[in-house]
Write a protein that holds these residues in place. Structure first.
Motif, PDB file in Angstrom:
ATOM      1  N   LEU A 126     -53.761 -22.341 -45.244  1.00  0.00           N
ATOM      2  CA  LEU A 126     -53.748 -23.541 -44.422  1.00  0.00           C
ATOM      3  C   LEU A 126     -52.477 -23.587 -43.575  1.00  0.00           C
TER       4      LEU A 126
ATOM      5  N   ARG B 262     -52.675 -21.228 -40.768  1.00  0.00           N
ATOM      6  CA  ARG B 262     -53.542 -21.707 -39.704  1.00  0.00           C
ATOM      7  C   ARG B 262     -52.826 -22.745 -38.853  1.00  0.00           C
TER       8      ARG B 262
ATOM      9  N   GLN C 187     -52.160 -22.397 -34.852  1.00  0.00           N
ATOM     10  CA  GLN C 187     -52.633 -23.358 -33.855  1.00  0.00           C
ATOM     11  C   GLN C 187     -51.595 -24.457 -33.768  1.00  0.00           C
TER      12      GLN C 187
ATOM     13  N   GLN D 136     -51.862 -28.498 -33.607  1.00  0.00           N
ATOM     14  CA  GLN D 136     -52.256 -29.342 -34.719  1.00  0.00           C
ATOM     15  C   GLN D 136     -51.060 -29.702 -35.571  1.00  0.00           C
TER      16      GLN D 136
ATOM     17  N   GLU E  35     -61.650 -25.649 -47.259  1.00  0.00           N
ATOM     18  CA  GLU E  35     -60.557 -26.100 -46.422  1.00  0.00           C
ATOM     19  C   GLU E  35     -61.113 -26.559 -45.100  1.00  0.00           C
ATOM     20  N   PRO E  36     -60.488 -27.557 -44.502  1.00  0.00           N
ATOM     21  CA  PRO E  36     -60.965 -27.966 -43.185  1.00  0.00           C
ATOM     22  C   PRO E  36     -60.574 -26.920 -42.132  1.00  0.00           C
ATOM     23  N   LYS E  37     -61.425 -26.742 -41.129  1.00  0.00           N
ATOM     24  CA  LYS E  37     -61.104 -25.808 -40.055  1.00  0.00           C
ATOM     25  C   LYS E  37     -59.844 -26.281 -39.346  1.00  0.00           C
ATOM     26  N   HIS E  38     -59.773 -27.573 -39.136  1.00  0.00           N
ATOM     27  CA  HIS E  38     -58.585 -28.130 -38.500  1.00  0.00           C
ATOM     28  C   HIS E  38     -57.754 -28.798 -39.586  1.00  0.00           C
TER      29      HIS E  38
END
Lengths: 229, 1103
Positions: free
Chosen positions: A132, A135, A139, A142, B602-605
């Motif tokens: 997480l 990610r 990005q 976010q 898990e959330p994509k965002h």
């Protein structure tokens, strides 16, 4: 034109050159690409998988071999393999593509792991997973709620310093979990790990060593699994 | 039959003896939902033309797409045969993954329709559902479906079909029989056990003779399915026909003048019609005659199919239609698809709904006929006997049996599951036809709006401000819409006694509620005392479940299936609702499948995490079988019953509950690190030590890289390390702990924590009161430890334990073997009375322990916690410099100087404090002060922690290291024929079979095996697939196990070279696990970027 046209420019393929200057001379060896870093890290143990040839050059692309005298004066040996290993270990080289890529990946992972290890979700007091974090870093637009995991400290201060010190400690402490001021001031609190040294220093100097400071936990996280219900 | 009105149903709900609660059970794809369709069509809810194609009760989109049912859903139907009946029908899914839904359905019913495919016969799920029905004590009836396939697909003759049907019936009865046998045997075993305990002097010899007696004594004849008993229907739901023998018996008794009771007995079985004698004779098979069933029943159907489907003989069809007295629309007669004509004829001739519903009404019990046995079973939770329940509770049994809808009867409702409903589907929010005034009003509003808009357009340029003003209102509208889309939960429930009313105050009893804990005399009206697992609430709204629709009700009398709204706050998954607090919670549902497929979601965002958590909570509530949890690692784990179930859960999360994009992955697998005793044999089982080590390439660089400067390792594994400022030196040795000790430490975490707390208080000169029981436990724990730590090496070790770790209570031990250093033992809570000889605590004692804690928290192999390792501190020297000493002595000004007892430390500065001396100064304060000597290496305490941690790590590495894997025990039930395949899957996944035994009274084998958690992903699914669902594993975490292979192993001897080759590429399990973890954590993995130098692409890029 599919006929092979010779050019006067010869390119070496699959060759990584490792250079070293020693005793005023330049030495080069011809190695395989993507292999030198593995050798240095110890993953590759077979020298023949690293060296194209056990020869020390002055210039690899021109094919000029180093002179025997120069070798012995620079490395103290005439053994080519020995000289090669020395150059391999200390020489400079152009890091090749996949080596660089794996280095970057590795560093990225490392950063994400450190972040995941040190930080928690302030709402749940649970860590985020590395994936997480990765990610989120990738990005960048976010954002997630993140907070450095707090350190839980417990300190006992003598009564006469207690009041004075408390005021000084106040800005360094995030939350006070427990406070007991009877004959001495006893506090259990959460702090940002960055403040630890300051607090440590403060207590030591101000109380002349009479206060005690104890780390109850390095990072305050929820333990155990939680069933969502 | 027209659409039954709501009023009619409400009226019928009050007539308890005329209610039938039943569910349809079967293997996947045997036609449950199609059959349900036919029954629904009989009530005019859907067109009978669409019956079988619409699958009305499959209301979810994915159900329609996949063509399988995924949830149980209920519908109330009305049926008239002289009497009027209300039938609450629950359709259930057949797929293994959703067997939890079956459990929820079965619980609420009194009877079940078991559907069996006429071609496939009894399938694994058929067995399962029969077992479930059996366990819940509900009475089943049988529908043999898809008879048309025998005619059209298999092209059997009617005679063959008859034998085939007989066989299927035998299979079904065999299953029922074996269930019955096992129950009788079980009861017998219980009785035997009782008998044995009561009269032990009786020789067991006489027991041998009557082993079969139990079976013979017990009557089982009413269990079995047989057409002549009227509990079997032959049907083809897709073509809309079905019949029971009963119907034909009636028909022929009129035609042929034989008494229908005789026909009923002879129509199924080995009987034939002797036309000359006009008699029905026995022994059709032996005489080669057509059995009665074939002649009178099947032949008719066969000729019908022949005429309509196969030959398409119009004239014959017309003749048949008129002879049967049916009316077929000419549109159907002309239709090009013969199936249309067929179903038009058949659904009039032998309507399936008629056959099934009449059987149901006759054969299945009404709610009022609930058996006492079943009530007791429902009321006694777990192993508790019914008679052990409180008296008040036992009295409730009467209420159950009465099943009365009186005002005075206590309300007892069981909620078997919660299901989510879109708020749009709720009757309150449903769109109703508008009245004339409303339409007028709306028109007016629209006109106004239009006018406003035009006005706004005209002044748009001049008045930008107004638009801005309007913006917030628009936003608020939007939020209102979002609010509307919220999921509502409706409880799927049944009233067992009394009348449940809207607005009534009731108790909601959780599954763990215990009526015996209840204080005396309180009723629903009282203010609720806080009793665990009990809540009090008002019934919000009641619904009649009509498939996808809900109808609002004001009250529901006993014996009915209903939906209750507004309970999501109080009920998680299932609950019991009652007006009497002494009502026990019902026994938990029997789930055939336990959740085993674990994934991390898990959330994509990443910013949508809160939404995901909320969604998972909702999912947990809506699904009886799914589990969700947050792990210590921060992963959100979803546990489901199988891959299909998982897929549905993920879809639900995405589209209903969380409404975000999510991704699922394998969850993180934990490992432990440990050391073992040096192995005696090498990888090829040769004795070590004797062989010459072959000079190897592997060893070229190893030695030099292993230990940095300042670390000395001797041959026995003692590691000595000095702090950067050269002030202190520690010597540490790592020793493997015996397995029993590790287990002991793990089992007694709570005790260790208590001891730790006690020491902490003692440190502060306070005392912590520990109750006697715990003290005894600690004493026992200590004795056990001592008995397990025997031998020279461990002499006095238990007394010398310094700390446990990690987190002060883990399965690793820090041992104080420093000569001359006697610190208070961890067992001081046991020795409180004795007032032991004065032990002292040295400075920085805590730093050493902290270093140990850190080292045990993450090991050198892949930063996973250690387990079963003992670190013994053998030397600990300190050279504190003069200024430090001075500073210390200043600190000590209030304290009387004490003589230096410790001879080992020459330096005079290590002041000794009495642990027992109750001064405000403690050694640690001095320790902190000493640390203030600021040098370039930071505080001294920190240095010592780091040094200790490093020393532990090197000591660990000096021993043979091993990885420990978490293991599941897995229990697999399998039939004999798939046993081989089960073994294959197990061995492929590194599983080990522990035992295998046959289950008494059945043909099932129970296999117990252990399996590494790391290999368990997809295991359950693979086993299920490979055994076509005949074996289903249950995985439970059991223990940690050392993986025998050495992750750092390389072949060194000649034998090993021969066996494994130079590089030993053959997979090393431990190395594989270790590298996977290291890679995940971003640690360095010893891996070459390119394996073979020569095999790279040799061209440069720009060519």
């Amino acid at each position: 034109m599919s006929i092979f046209t010779p050019t006067n420019q010869i390119r070496l393929t699959n060759v990584a050159v490792v250079r070293m200057k020693k005793a005023g001379k330049r030495f080069e060896i011809a190695c395989y690409k993507n292999k030198v870093m593995s050798w240095r890290s110890g993953a590759e143990k077979d020298l023949d998988e690293v060296l194209q040839t056990h020869t020390v050059f002055v210039n690899v692309s021109k094919g000029q071999v180093a002179k025997r005298d120069d070798l012995s004066s620079a490395f103290g040996t005439e053994d080519l393999t020995e000289a090669c290993t020395q150059i391999l270990a200390k020489g400079e080289l152009q890091v090749s593509d996949r080596e660089r890529q794996s280095q970057l990946e590795h560093m990225f992972r490392d950063i994400a792991t450190i972040v995941a290890e040190k930080c928690v979700n302030p709402e749940t007091k649970r860590p985020y997973t590395v994936i997480l974090i990765e990610r989120v870093i990738k990005q960048l637009q976010q954002s997630i709620q993140i907070q450095r995991a707090h350190m839980r400290l417990r300190f006992v201060l003598p009564a006469r310093d207690g009041k004075r010190l408390k005021e000084k400690l106040r800005p360094l402490i995030k939350t006070v979990e427990n406070e007991d001021f009877t004959e001495q001031l006893e506090m259990v609190c959460l702090i940002d790990p960055g403040c630890f040294r300051d607090i440590d220093e403060l207590i030591r100097c101000e109380t002349k060593g009479k206060g005690t400071l104890e780390v109850l936990s390095l990072k305050d996280v929820e333990e155990g699994d939680e069933k969502l219900e | 039959m027209g659409h039954t009105s709501l009023e009619k149903i409400i009226a019928l709900q009050k007539k308890t003896p005329h209610i039938r609660n039943l569910c349809i059970l079967a293997h996947v794809d045997h036609g449950k939902t199609t059959l349900a369709d036919c029954l629904v069509a009989s009530n005019g809810i859907i067109s009978s033309r669409l019956a079988g194609k619409l699958r009305y009760l499959d209301s979810r989109e994915d159900e329609q797409i996949r063509g399988i049912t995924m949830k149980s859903s209920a519908i109330s139907l009305h049926y008239t045969t002289g009497n009027e009946y209300l039938i609450n029908l629950i359709d259930s899914p057949g797929h293994v993954d959703f067997s939890s839904e079956v459990s929820t359905a079965v619980r609420l019913c009194d009877g079940a329709i078991v559907v069996v495919d006429a071609v496939e016969g009894v399938c694994p799920q058929t067995q399962v559902v029969l077992r479930q029905a059996w366990l819940e004590n509900i009475r089943p009836v049988l529908v043999i479906n898809k008879i048309d396939r025998l005619i059209v697909e298999l092209k059997l003759t009617s005679q063959e079909a008859y034998t085939h049907l007989q066989k299927i019936l035998e299979q079904v009865n065999a299953v029922t029989g074996s269930l019955f046998t096992s129950k009788v045997l079980e009861e017998r075993a219980e009785k035997d056990a009782e008998a044995q305990s009561s009269c032990t002097e009786n020789g067991s010899g006489d027991q041998v003779y009557d082993w079969s007696a139990g079976l013979e004594e017990t009557d089982d004849s009413d269990l079995y399915f047989s057409p002549d008993r009227g509990n079997v229907v032959f049907a083809s739901a897709i073509d809309g026909w079905g019949f029971s023998i009963h119907q034909f018996a009636e028909m022929y008794s009129q035609k042929m003048g034989i008494r229908s009771s005789v026909l009923l007995k002879t129509l199924w079985g080995d009987f034939y019609l002797n036309a000359k004698a006009k008699k029905i004779m026995k022994g059709a098979q032996s005489k080669g005659k057509k059995p009665l069933f074939v002649q009178l029943v099947l032949d008719n159907i066969w000729s019908m199919y022949d005429a309509v489907v196969t030959r398409r003989d119009k004239e014959k069809v017309e003749k048949m239609v008129t002879s049967l007295g049916l009316k077929v629309m000419s549109r159907d007669l002309r239709h090009s698809d013969p199936k249309v004509l067929l179903s038009a004829i058949c659904s009039q001739w032998l309507p399936v709904s008629q056959a099934v519903l009449s059987m149901v009404c006759e054969k299945l019990p009404s709610p009022a006929e609930i058996s006492a046995e079943r009530v007791e079973k429902l009321m006694s939770v777990g192993a508790r006997r019914f008679d052990s329940l409180p008296e008040q509770t036992q009295e409730l049994k009467k209420a159950f049996l009465d099943c009365s809808a009186d005002e005075t009867a206590p309300v007892i409702v069981f909620v078997s599951k919660m299901f989510a409903v879109d708020s749009k589907a709720l009757p309150q929010n449903k769109q109703r036809p508008l009245t004339q005034e409303e339409i007028a009003q709306r028109r007016e509003q629209a006109r106004q709006r239009h006018a406003e808009r035009q006005a706004a357009n005209q002044s748009a340029e001049t008045l930008k401000g107004t638009e801005l003003n309007m913006l917030p209102t628009a936003l608020s509208v939007k939020t209102a819409v979002e609010e509307d889309n919220k999921e509502h939960f409706v409880a799927f429930a049944r009233v067992y006694s009394g009348v449940l009313r809207k607005g009534q105050k009731v108790f909601v009893l959780g599954p763990k509620y215990d009526p015996s804990l209840l204080p005396e005399g309180c009723s629903a009206a009282d203010v609720l005392p806080s009793v665990p697992h009990m809540a009090c609430c008002t019934v919000d709204s009641l619904y009649l479940l009509m498939g996808r629709e809900l109808e609002e009700l004001d009250e529901v009398p006993t014996g009915n299936v209903l939906g209750i709204g507004g309970m999501e706050e109080f009920i998680l998954k299932s609950a019991t609702i009652s007006t009497s607090p002494s009502c026990p919670p019902f026994t938990p549902l029997n789930f055939e499948a336990t959740p085993i497929v674990r994934v991390a979601v898990e959330p994509k965002h990443p910013s949508e995490m809160p939404k995901l958590v909320r969604g998972m909570r909702l999912l947990n509530q809506a699904d009886p079988c799914a589990e969700v949890l947050i792990q210590e690692t921060g992963e959100h784990v979803l546990v489901t019953a199988g891959e299909v179930h998982l897929q549905r859960c993920l879809d639900d999360l995405r589209e209903r509950f969380a409404k975000i994009e999510i991704s699922a992955s394998k969850p993180i697998i934990p490992f432990r690190e440990t050391v073992i005793r040096p192995p005696k044999v090498d990888m090829v089982n040769e004795d070590m030590g004797k062989q010459q080590k072959v000079a190897v390439i592997h060893q070229v660089k190893e030695e030099q890289t292993k230990y940095p400067e300042g670390v000395q390792v001797d041959s026995t594994g003692l590691v000595t390390l000095t702090t950067p400022n050269k002030m202190a030196t520690v010597g540490v040795r790592a020793i493997p702990l015996p397995e029993e000790v590790t287990r002991l430490l793990e089992d007694n975490v709570e005790l260790i924590r208590t001891m730790e707390q006690f020491s902490l208080f003692a440190w502060e000169d306070k005392t912590l009161d520990i109750n006697q029981k715990i003290l005894e436990n600690i004493q026992e724990f200590k004795v056990k430890l001592e008995s397990n730590l025997q031998g020279r090496k461990w002499r006095g070790a238990v007394e010398r334990i310094w700390a446990f770790g990690p987190r002060r209570c883990g399965p690793n031990i820090l041992l104080n073997s420093v000569e001359g250093y006697r610190r208070p033992s961890v067992w001081q809570c046991l020795e409180r009375e004795k007032e032991t000889e004065k032990a002292e605590i040295r400075d920085f004692d805590n730093s050493i322990a902290s270093g140990f804690q850190l080292a045990t928290l993450s090991g050198p192999m892949c930063e996973e916690p250690l387990m079963g390792v003992c670190f013994s501190v053998e030397t600990w020297d300190m050279k504190l410099s003069a200024p430090l000493a001075q500073q210390d002595s200043i600190d000590e000004d209030s304290q009387t100087a004490e003589p230096n007892i410790d001879n080992q430390n020459e330096s005079s500065d290590t002041h000794e404090t009495n642990a027992s001396s109750a001064s405000s100064n403690r050694s640690r304060s001095g320790a902190e002060a000493a640390g203030s000597s600021v040098d370039c290496y930071g505080p001294f305490s920190g240095q010592l922690i780091a040094a200790m941690k490093e020393a532990c790590r090197y000591a660990f590495q000096a021993k043979p290291q091993r990885l420990m894997a978490a293991m599941y025990t897995c229990e697999i039930m399998a039939t004999a024929e798939v046993l081989g395949r089960v073994y294959a899957v197990l061995s492929k996944r590194e599983g080990r079979v522990l035992q295998e035994e046959m289950k008494e009274g059945t043909d099932m084998f129970i296999i117990k095996a252990v399996l590494p958690v790391a290999e368990s992903f997809g295991f359950a699914d693979e086993i299920r697939k490979r055994t076509s669902g005949l074996a289903s594993p249950q995985l439970v975490f059991s223990h940690w196990e050392v993986i025998s292979s050495d992750p750092f192993w390389v072949p060194t001897t000649e034998e090993e070279y021969l066996h494994f080759g130079e590089k030993a590429d053959s997979s090393n399990q431990a190395l594989k696990y270790m590298n996977a973890v290291r890679r995940r954590k971003g640690l360095y993995v010893e891996e070459k970027i390119v394996e073979h130098a020569e095999k790279q692409r040799t061209l440069s890029k720009n060519k």
